[in-house]
Design a protein around this motif. Sequence first.
Motif, PDB file in Angstrom:
ATOM      1  N   TYR B  12      -0.254   3.646   4.650  1.00  0.00           N
ATOM      2  CA  TYR B  12      -0.633   4.785   4.026  1.00  0.00           C
ATOM      3  C   TYR B  12      -0.308   6.029   4.759  1.00  0.00           C
ATOM      4  CZ  TYR B  12      -4.248   8.481   3.033  1.00  0.00           C
ATOM      5  OH  TYR B  12      -4.691   9.559   2.497  1.00  0.00           O
ATOM      6  N   LEU B  13      -0.288   5.909   6.293  1.00  0.00           N
ATOM      7  CA  LEU B  13      -0.276   7.295   6.957  1.00  0.00           C
ATOM      8  C   LEU B  13       1.194   7.577   7.098  1.00  0.00           C
ATOM      9  CD1 LEU B  13      -2.507   6.841  10.123  1.00  0.00           C
ATOM     10  CD2 LEU B  13      -2.977   8.238   8.159  1.00  0.00           C
ATOM     11  N   ALA B  14       2.115   6.474   7.003  1.00  0.00           N
ATOM     12  CA  ALA B  14       3.714   6.499   7.208  1.00  0.00           C
ATOM     13  C   ALA B  14       4.085   7.492   5.870  1.00  0.00           C
ATOM     14  CB  ALA B  14       4.228   5.598   7.065  1.00  0.00           C
ATOM     15  N   ALA B  15       3.362   7.387   4.598  1.00  0.00           N
ATOM     16  CA  ALA B  15       3.671   8.000   3.514  1.00  0.00           C
ATOM     17  C   ALA B  15       2.960   9.423   3.097  1.00  0.00           C
ATOM     18  CB  ALA B  15       3.433   7.098   2.157  1.00  0.00           C
ATOM     19  N   SER B  16       1.829   9.557   4.233  1.00  0.00           N
ATOM     20  CA  SER B  16       1.225  10.872   4.189  1.00  0.00           C
ATOM     21  C   SER B  16       2.055  12.181   4.624  1.00  0.00           C
ATOM     22  CB  SER B  16      -0.242  10.862   4.838  1.00  0.00           C
ATOM     23  OG  SER B  16      -0.611  11.874   5.078  1.00  0.00           O
ATOM     24  N   PRO B  17       2.058  13.278   4.060  1.00  0.00           N
ATOM     25  CA  PRO B  17       2.655  14.281   4.530  1.00  0.00           C
ATOM     26  C   PRO B  17       1.921  14.922   5.914  1.00  0.00           C
ATOM     27  CG  PRO B  17       1.861  14.581   2.226  1.00  0.00           C
ATOM     28  CD  PRO B  17       1.391  13.372   2.784  1.00  0.00           C
ATOM     29  N   VAL B  60      12.862   4.276  14.896  1.00  0.00           N
ATOM     30  CA  VAL B  60      11.851   3.286  15.553  1.00  0.00           C
ATOM     31  C   VAL B  60      10.845   2.956  14.131  1.00  0.00           C
ATOM     32  CG1 VAL B  60       9.978   2.633  17.065  1.00  0.00           C
ATOM     33  CG2 VAL B  60      12.305   3.636  17.899  1.00  0.00           C
ATOM     34  N   SER B  61      10.323   3.798  13.807  1.00  0.00           N
ATOM     35  CA  SER B  61       9.297   3.850  12.738  1.00  0.00           C
ATOM     36  C   SER B  61       9.627   3.228  11.354  1.00  0.00           C
ATOM     37  CB  SER B  61       8.431   4.853  12.571  1.00  0.00           C
ATOM     38  OG  SER B  61       9.154   5.871  11.849  1.00  0.00           O
ATOM     39  N   GLY B  62      11.048   3.416  11.053  1.00  0.00           N
ATOM     40  CA  GLY B  62      11.491   3.097   9.820  1.00  0.00           C
ATOM     41  C   GLY B  62      11.139   3.982   8.763  1.00  0.00           C
ATOM     42  N   ILE B  63      10.515   5.120   9.059  1.00  0.00           N
ATOM     43  CA  ILE B  63       9.979   6.156   8.192  1.00  0.00           C
ATOM     44  C   ILE B  63      11.387   6.883   7.685  1.00  0.00           C
ATOM     45  CG2 ILE B  63       8.824   8.061   7.721  1.00  0.00           C
ATOM     46  CD1 ILE B  63       6.984   7.347   9.624  1.00  0.00           C
ATOM     47  N   ASP B  64      11.575   6.953   6.399  1.00  0.00           N
ATOM     48  CA  ASP B  64      12.927   7.728   5.939  1.00  0.00           C
ATOM     49  C   ASP B  64      12.761   9.261   6.097  1.00  0.00           C
ATOM     50  OD1 ASP B  64      11.721   8.026   3.480  1.00  0.00           O
ATOM     51  OD2 ASP B  64      13.525   7.758   2.570  1.00  0.00           O
ATOM     52  N   TYR B  65      14.103   9.691   6.219  1.00  0.00           N
ATOM     53  CA  TYR B  65      14.104  11.388   6.583  1.00  0.00           C
ATOM     54  C   TYR B  65      13.279  12.162   5.125  1.00  0.00           C
ATOM     55  CZ  TYR B  65      15.178  16.228   7.046  1.00  0.00           C
ATOM     56  OH  TYR B  65      15.433  17.481   7.010  1.00  0.00           O
TER      57      TYR B  65
END
Lengths: 114, 240
Positions: B12-17, B60-65
């Motif tokens: 949830y947090l990784a996708a949150s602005p 590291v977190s794998g969150i994309d730009y």
Amino acid sequence: MIAWITVLLACQLAGEGTALVLGLPVPGPVIGMVLLFVGLAVRGGVPDGLRDVAGGLLRHLSLLFVPAGAGVAAHLTRLEGEALPIAAALVLSTLAALLATGWVMRMMNGRDGS
Amino acid sequence: MNGASLHDVWVYLAASPLTGLTATLLAYQAGTWLSARCGGHPLVNPVLVAVVLLVAGLAVSGIDYRSYFAGAQFVHFLLGPATVALAVPLYNQIRAVRRAAGAMTAALLAGAVTSAVGVVVLGRVLGASEQTVLSLAPKSATTPIAMGVAERIGGLPSLTAVFVILTGIIGATLGGWALRLGGIRHARDVGFALGTAAGGIGTARAFQHSETAGAFSGLAMGLCGLATAVLVPLLHRVLW
């Protein structure tokens, strides 16, 4: 404070509109800067509130470039593959441009009042 | 065991602005802290530190730009009003600006042409790909102009945005030293050179020098964008 933020945004909006209508290659904010500048020249001074808001934004100008800078992440493969030509071309051309600009300025202005 | 699992919270947090925005501010705080700890040494540039931390964090977190930018765009948006706000220091320096108008026109042309021709020739000679070279050409202009020019001549706009920032970081970190070595010391000349060659980040650096340098740098940034928008497509057609 809100009033002066509104003024900045209104100048930017007017700038964006002008660029679109006239088909100018210049971005809206740059035209907005010119508009605000003309406004200040007509008024003959910078109001205290505007000076504070502008000062606050410009003190942290560096921060505003961080999101675009992190875009490096989206181009890592290419940047790694061509690291040497990219790094050398960027560093050398930037230093050359700095010196060319600075030397012409110094040559034509003289060294008065430094 | 009620409530969301740690994994759900993370997704949830990784996708949150909110995450991208907070990370941007944290990284910048770390950058300014480190810069202050190093006595404001130009090599420890806050933008450079923040960008390195964020790129490492994303990897590291794998969150994309793109998901990161969904939050960071709120900071990015302020670039517009900040550019408008440059009118204030510029107005405060109006007399000095008026006196130097002729010199500024000549210096601007010298800087914009050196930068564009220099980066294209060096890129070609050193074997960069054609698309990279075309993306490099407008790198001295402010980001939105540079991206527009890149698109027109066949470069990659998002890559150009990165080159603009890298150019700014190079100018801000090495520029003061290069200009000193070149005997350029007047605040007016230092500021105008930083704004022409290194755009907005150069301008942020120039404001550290003095308000005079900052005002000339902001003006140069705007003018160089203009010059690049006209010159680079022209040079592209004639020279390369």
